[in-house]
Design a protein around this motif. Structure first.
Motif, mmCIF file in Angstrom:
data_model
loop_
_atom_site.group_PDB
_atom_site.id
_atom_site.type_symbol
_atom_site.label_atom_id
_atom_site.label_comp_id
_atom_site.label_asym_id
_atom_site.label_seq_id
_atom_site.Cartn_x
_atom_site.Cartn_y
_atom_site.Cartn_z
ATOM 1 N N LYS A 15 -40.471 -16.212 -94.156
ATOM 2 C CA LYS A 15 -41.260 -16.083 -95.251
ATOM 3 C C LYS A 15 -41.883 -17.501 -95.105
ATOM 4 N N PRO B 15 -49.199 -16.407 -92.728
ATOM 5 C CA PRO B 15 -49.591 -16.130 -94.159
ATOM 6 C C PRO B 15 -51.070 -15.662 -94.224
ATOM 7 N N GLU C 165 -49.551 -20.799 -103.839
ATOM 8 C CA GLU C 165 -48.404 -19.659 -103.297
ATOM 9 C C GLU C 165 -48.917 -18.882 -102.305
ATOM 10 N N SER D 51 -47.888 -16.033 -99.068
ATOM 11 C CA SER D 51 -47.253 -14.886 -98.747
ATOM 12 C C SER D 51 -47.478 -14.038 -97.234
ATOM 13 N N ASN D 52 -46.361 -13.490 -96.889
ATOM 14 C CA ASN D 52 -46.508 -12.512 -95.512
ATOM 15 C C ASN D 52 -45.824 -11.483 -95.779
ATOM 16 N N GLY E 219 -42.067 -12.208 -97.289
ATOM 17 C CA GLY E 219 -42.034 -12.551 -98.671
ATOM 18 C C GLY E 219 -42.924 -13.734 -98.979
ATOM 19 N N SER E 220 -42.645 -14.374 -100.112
ATOM 20 C CA SER E 220 -43.644 -15.523 -100.556
ATOM 21 C C SER E 220 -42.797 -16.669 -100.903
ATOM 22 N N SER E 221 -43.591 -17.764 -100.937
ATOM 23 C CA SER E 221 -43.071 -19.160 -101.515
ATOM 24 C C SER E 221 -44.245 -19.883 -102.068
#
Length: 448
Positions: free
Chosen positions: A253, A285, A324, A326-327, A330-332
């Protein structure tokens, strides 16, 4: 003198007789013979090793890689013109002096003399492995043997994995197999240049003295392992630097970071500000999302892909802004807390009054960052200098007045008090003073 054909025939008969005599009943050979015709006593075969060690004949063991050339040497320390003979593991005569009865063209004479018989064997195979005998026909006969050991390197080295793509944190199981080697290969694992421990090895014997080796290792992959080779390396005396590599793809992620493009220093009201969201992940992302924590984004901000742009900061912009990314994994997110300071104040115009420079302490500088002085701190310094000058001038004035009054302080006498020092009482003093004035000649005035 016998003719040359007769001599050749006699030589062949002699070779055949010696060959037959060298065989014992029960020994495998392409030639059959009776032990009664043996040219060597039975005691010769009982301890051939010891006889070669303590007598005049010597040789050396040979280790060779399959397909290469092995050289066998039978040497005589003290020659007495005795006949030297070389036999294979089945005790078939390879060379008798410089003559080769065995019809195998891979055996070639390298050197023949009264003190040495040296023979080469090309294209060695596993079937050529065993003991080769050097015989010296003396009284008593002597024999020594050399052992040919054939090394076979692994002919194939393969890494097996379940799949090529993994997600960070997954466990990868890899198997490396070294096929058909002699002796058994030793397998080691590396990740890049770092050796890995904890592998499990299985050794399986296959036909004709060879071995198959299988090594298994389990690794929990991280994002740093993406496109890093996993290496299966073989240690074997027949080969150097034999290895195979396996690359795996590790998806993870995004890692997110917010950076301030400008301004430098304090974020003040009325100034511009640009926040950039940097996101790195695999796969890349797809997009980034800007939001304001616990509130809506200000209406005057602009979003340009991964940038959040404030053209003119306002105190209402104070707050925490979150980026934020995401891919598919997941996301961060990452946060940036914004605090807008007052705009810089205009400095006071210069005056003609001389000032004294003062050094301000950090406590007199409101709302400044480490190592930075704002315009408001400069205004306070100027005001402090003016006040110091005024106080200094007042002190100087007070000092001058004090010195003046101190000099003019004393006792003042009138003319009426003259002569009062000798009078007994006040009345007499007055009469004396008056009389003194009347009797004084210096004070008389005459008019004509």
């Amino acid at each position: 003198m016998a003719s040359q054909p007769g001599a050749a025939l006699l030589f062949l008969l002699l070779v055949s007789g010696l060959r037959v005599g060298s065989l014992q009943p029960g020994r495998s050979s392409s030639l059959q013979g009776s032990s009664e015709n043996s040219a060597l006593p039975d005691s010769f075969y009982e301890h051939p090793e010891s006889s070669g060690e303590r007598l005049n004949l010597e040789t050396e063991n040979v280790t060779v890689v399959e397909g290469e050339v092995a050289t066998i040497s039978c040497r005589v320390k003290n020659n007495d013109d005795s006949v030297i003979q070389l036999l294979n593991p089945n005790r078939q005569t390879i060379y008798f002096r410089d003559f080769r009865p065995l019809k195998d063209a891979r055996f070639q004479l390298v050197n023949f003399s009264s003190s040495e018989l040296r023979v080469s064997l090309t294209n060695v195979s596993i079937h050529d492995e065993g003991r080769y005998f050097c015989q010296l026909y003396t009284d008593p006969p002597q024999e020594a043997y050399t052992t040919i050991t054939v090394l076979i390197p692994p002919n194939n080295l393969v890494i097996d994995v379940q799949k090529d793509t993994y997600v960070e944190g997954e466990e990868v199981e890899m198997n490396c197999t070294a096929m058909a080697s002699k002796p058994a290969a030793v397998i080691r694992w590396y990740k890049g240049t770092q050796e890995l421990e904890g592998s499990k090895t299985e050794v399986e014997a296959v036909d004709n003295k060879m071995f198959r080796v299988r090594s298994q290792i389990s690794v929990t992959v991280l994002r740093e392992d993406d496109d890093v080779p996993f290496v299966c390396l073989v240690d074997h005396p027949a080969v150097k630097d034999l290895e195979t590599k396996q690359y795996i793809e590790v998806q993870y992620k995004p890692m997110v970071m917010v950076s301030v493009t400008y301004p430098q220093g304090l974020t003040r009201e009325g100034e511009p500000l640009e926040l950039t969201c940097k996101a790195v992940g695999k796969p890349r992302p797809e997009r980034v999302l800007w939001q304001r924590v616990d509130d809506d984004l200000p209406e005057h901000v602009t979003i340009d892909e991964d940038k959040l742009i404030f053209n003119s900061l306002n105190k209402t912009d104070n707050g925490t802004y979150r980026c934020e990314a995401s891919n598919s994994v997941g996301s961060s997110s990452a946060d940036y807390t914004l605090y807008v300071y007052d705009p810089p104040t205009t400095p006071l115009p210069p005056t003609t009054t001389s000032t004294t420079t003062t050094t301000t302490t950090p406590s007199t500088i409101p709302d400044t960052r480490a190592g930075e002085e704002g315009p408001l701190a400069v205004d306070h310094a100027v005001i402090g200098g003016v006040v110091a000058v005024v106080v200094f001038a007042m002190l100087c004035l007070l000092i001058i007045l004090g010195r003046y009054f101190a000099r003019h302080k004393g006792t003042y006498f009138t003319h009426e008090a003259k002569g009062a020092d000798d009078a007994a009482d006040a009345d007499t003093a007055i009469i004396n003073a008056e009389g003194g004035q009347n009797s004084c000649e210096e004070k008389k005035e005459y008019f004509i």
